[in-house]
Structure formats: C-alpha cells, structure tokens
Design a protein around this motif. Sequence first.
Motif, short mmCIF file in Angstrom:
data_model
loop_
_atom_site.label_atom_id
_atom_site.label_comp_id
_atom_site.label_asym_id
_atom_site.label_seq_id
_atom_site.Cartn_x
_atom_site.Cartn_y
_atom_site.Cartn_z
N LEU A 131 0.81 -1.22 0.00
CA LEU A 131 0.00 0.00 0.00
C LEU A 131 0.84 1.27 0.00
O LEU A 131 0.32 2.36 -0.23
N GLY A 132 2.14 1.12 0.28
CA GLY A 132 3.03 2.27 0.22
C GLY A 132 2.61 3.41 1.13
O GLY A 132 2.24 3.22 2.29
N SER A 133 2.60 4.65 0.58
CA SER A 133 2.34 5.85 1.37
C SER A 133 0.86 6.03 1.70
O SER A 133 0.50 7.00 2.36
N ARG A 134 0.00 5.12 1.26
CA ARG A 134 -1.41 5.22 1.63
C ARG A 134 -1.62 4.97 3.12
O ARG A 134 -2.67 5.31 3.67
N VAL A 135 -0.64 4.34 3.76
CA VAL A 135 -0.74 4.04 5.19
C VAL A 135 0.34 4.82 5.94
O VAL A 135 1.52 4.71 5.61
N PRO A 136 -0.03 5.63 6.93
CA PRO A 136 0.97 6.40 7.68
C PRO A 136 1.96 5.48 8.40
O PRO A 136 1.61 4.39 8.83
N THR A 137 3.18 5.96 8.52
CA THR A 137 4.21 5.19 9.22
C THR A 137 3.80 4.90 10.66
O THR A 137 4.12 3.85 11.21
N SER A 138 3.06 5.83 11.27
CA SER A 138 2.63 5.63 12.66
C SER A 138 1.79 4.37 12.81
O SER A 138 1.87 3.68 13.83
N LEU A 139 0.98 4.04 11.80
CA LEU A 139 0.17 2.83 11.86
C LEU A 139 1.03 1.59 11.67
O LEU A 139 0.72 0.53 12.22
N LYS A 140 2.09 1.70 10.89
CA LYS A 140 3.01 0.56 10.72
C LYS A 140 3.73 0.29 12.03
O LYS A 140 3.94 -0.88 12.41
N ILE A 141 4.09 1.36 12.74
CA ILE A 141 4.72 1.20 14.05
C ILE A 141 3.73 0.56 15.02
O ILE A 141 4.07 -0.34 15.79
N PRO A 164 -4.72 10.46 4.46
CA PRO A 164 -5.66 11.45 4.98
C PRO A 164 -5.39 12.83 4.40
O PRO A 164 -4.25 13.22 4.20
N ALA A 165 -6.45 13.53 4.07
CA ALA A 165 -6.33 14.84 3.46
C ALA A 165 -5.53 15.78 4.34
O ALA A 165 -5.74 15.86 5.54
N GLY A 166 -4.62 16.52 3.71
CA GLY A 166 -3.82 17.51 4.44
C GLY A 166 -2.65 16.93 5.19
O GLY A 166 -1.92 17.65 5.85
N HIS A 167 -2.49 15.60 5.13
CA HIS A 167 -1.37 14.98 5.84
C HIS A 167 -0.65 14.01 4.93
O HIS A 167 -0.69 12.81 5.13
N PRO A 168 0.01 14.50 3.88
CA PRO A 168 0.75 13.57 3.05
C PRO A 168 1.81 12.87 3.86
O PRO A 168 2.53 13.48 4.61
N GLU A 169 1.86 11.61 3.72
CA GLU A 169 2.77 10.80 4.55
C GLU A 169 3.49 9.82 3.69
O GLU A 169 2.89 9.09 2.92
N LYS A 170 4.77 9.75 3.83
CA LYS A 170 5.55 8.75 3.13
C LYS A 170 5.93 7.67 4.10
O LYS A 170 6.27 7.92 5.23
N SER A 171 5.87 6.44 3.59
CA SER A 171 6.23 5.33 4.46
C SER A 171 7.69 5.01 4.34
O SER A 171 8.20 4.20 5.04
#
Length: 406
Positions: free
Chosen positions: A154-164, A399-406
Amino acid sequence: MTLPATPPPKSASFLQAFLRSEALGGYVLMLAALIALVVANSPAAPHYFGALETKLGFQAGPIVLKETALHWINDGLMAVFFLLVGLEIKREVLDGQLRGAARIVLPGIAAVGGMALPALIYVLVNAGSPDTLRGWAIPAATDIAFALGILALLGSRVPTSLKIFLTALAILDDLGAIIIIALFYTSTLNTFALGMAGALLASLFCLNRMGVLRLAPYLLIGVVLWYFVLKSGVHATLAGVALALAIPLRPQNQGHPGTHSPLHALEHALHKPVALLIVPLFGFANAGVSFSGLGLGSLAQPVPLGVALGLFLGKQLGVFGFAWLAIKSGIASLPRHATFAQLYGVALLCGIGFTMSLFIGALAFTDPAAVDATKIGVLTGSLVSAVTGFVLLRACGAPAGHPEKS
C-alpha cells in the motif's frame, strides 16, 4: 564465535529497514504457502507428505534424537524463529518502540482485545464439541510478516505511525502466544530434564551478569538447553525465547554503542535466514492441505469455522474495539496522521494469523483431520482478513492535508 557487529538502530532508518525486511519475508512466506497448497493438491502430493513424515536423526552416546522432518522443522528450526522473536521483544521493551508506558498503551490494549475476542469466538463456536476446545488459542495470533507485507504493497497510503502500531501490537501478540504455549500446551513434565534446563538457564544469566559479551558461550549452552527443554515436556521452541532473554543488550541511552551489543549482532545475523528460509520452510511444511473431497460444508465444521471467524471477526472487533475505547476514553491517542478508518483497516490485517496460528494448531491437535481442519480455518480467515484489510486501506488513501511517506 563472534558475529559481526551492526550499527545501532537510529530509530527512523532502522524502522524503515525493518519494515522492508519484514515485508520481503511476508512475500516469500506467501509464495511458500501457495506452493505447498499446489503441491498438496497435485500428483506430487504423496511425495510431499511422505517427505514430511521421513524419520531423520542421530545418536551421540546416550543422546538419541530421531524425529520426522516435520517435527525437526516445527521443534528445531522454529526454535531459531522464537529466538529471534525473543530478541526483538527484549530490544523493543528495553530500547525500542515498547520502552515506556506511553508507547505501549495503545498497542498493548489493542493486543489484549485482539487475543481475547478471537479466543472467545472460537470457544463459543466449539462449545458443543469438548474435544476441539483445546484449539481456543489458534486464532489469537497475528502474523507480522504477512501483515507488514500487505502494508508494504500500500506504500504511502498508510501512515508510518500505523506501521509502528502494527509492529508493536504484533510483538506483544507474539509475547502473549509464547505465554499461552508455555502455560497451556505443555505435556507431562520430565523433572530431571526440566531441572537441567533450569540449571543451564541460570548459567546463561550468570554469564550475562558477569558481563560476558561473546556470543559463543551463550549459543553453545543454548543448544544443550534446547535438548533438555525438548525432553522436559515443555515445548522445545521456548528454549529459543529463554536464550534470547539472557543475551546481553546495552541500550543506546546508557551511553553504550550498539555495535558492542551481542543482542543487536545476533538479531541482525538471524533476521534474513529466519525471514527468508526458516519461516517460509515452516509455511511450506505446514500449509499443505488436500482439498480433495472438501466442500463449503467442511468450513462449517466447529474447528475451521471457529478459527476463521476468530481471525476475521474476533481480531477486527478486539483490536479496533479496544483501541477505539482507549482513544475515546483519553487513555491513548490515535496514531499520528491516521484516521479511524485506517486504524480499522489495520485491525482487519491483524486477522492474518498464519505462522503462529498454524504453529499453535499443531500443538493443540494430534489427529490429522483436526490439523487439516485447523489449516483450512487459518487459510480462510487469513485470506479474507488480508483482502478486506487491503481493499479498505487502499480505498482510504492518505488522509487529506497529511501527506505521509512510508
């Protein structure tokens, strides 16, 4: 033997490397399981099952070990897997993502729910079948390699915080599974062998307290410890966990460089062999089940139905429900840049229970029909959890407004 030291994990780069490595292991495990299913339902099936039942062993003086190939994989090679799990748990608790109460609250509460509700669902489904209640713990585990493999897709579709969050939850889940195996899946005890194992374990902790940093003494004693634990009636793989707890760790915040930590060195040395060889071999040896004569009615039997519903429904309700209550009550906070929909998607992925679920199933049942029923339930529950979790997380996007790279 002194293993080459590794640079100490600086949180961001180490986590990224860890997630990539776990994801790769997940893909190899998926492939191994798929090959096992194909072979078990092909003309080569008799050779596959015959090879697993082949007796292998040796004799060295009074020591005689002769077991099937499947037994060597499940009790021997998987002890190395549990050694790695123990090392990761110890590092994370003392010097990682599980250090400190604030970091452990949300994944800890979610892990409790994610173990309790699947077990409850299994018990409810099997309440009228006392012979199958022994499998209550089968759906209580999450396969971190599989789950992180899906997240990597899923790449950057999932925030790193959720992977942690998922990594921490799965580690606590593994700890819970280890405790369950030790307490509930131990056969008749051999007091002499258990006493010898206790003495060896005490010697390991003495080495630790004496400041011995060479790995060779720990590993040599660990091999003998595995033998006596095997003979004691306690499951042999727990010797790997016991050995891991004795391996010295020097936390970064105590001013000791990680390059001098035997735990980091051994963990680094074991990670790829375990992820890319031992766990896939376990998957190949244990996932093979013949679908000959099986229909939808087979899934409706108490064992496969309890396992499948426990993994799919129990995990998502337990993980998300307990996490939601913790967040709404103010005990914990929603992972950074994550939404509740994404948290629910990760809870679905927690229903992938492949490796540890199959392992506990092999401990719970000796009847081949019950073991096959367990495999059907694990494969069904894990597959449905993986597909629904992937679809939901892909639909949620970032999430909108929070681009996140994994």
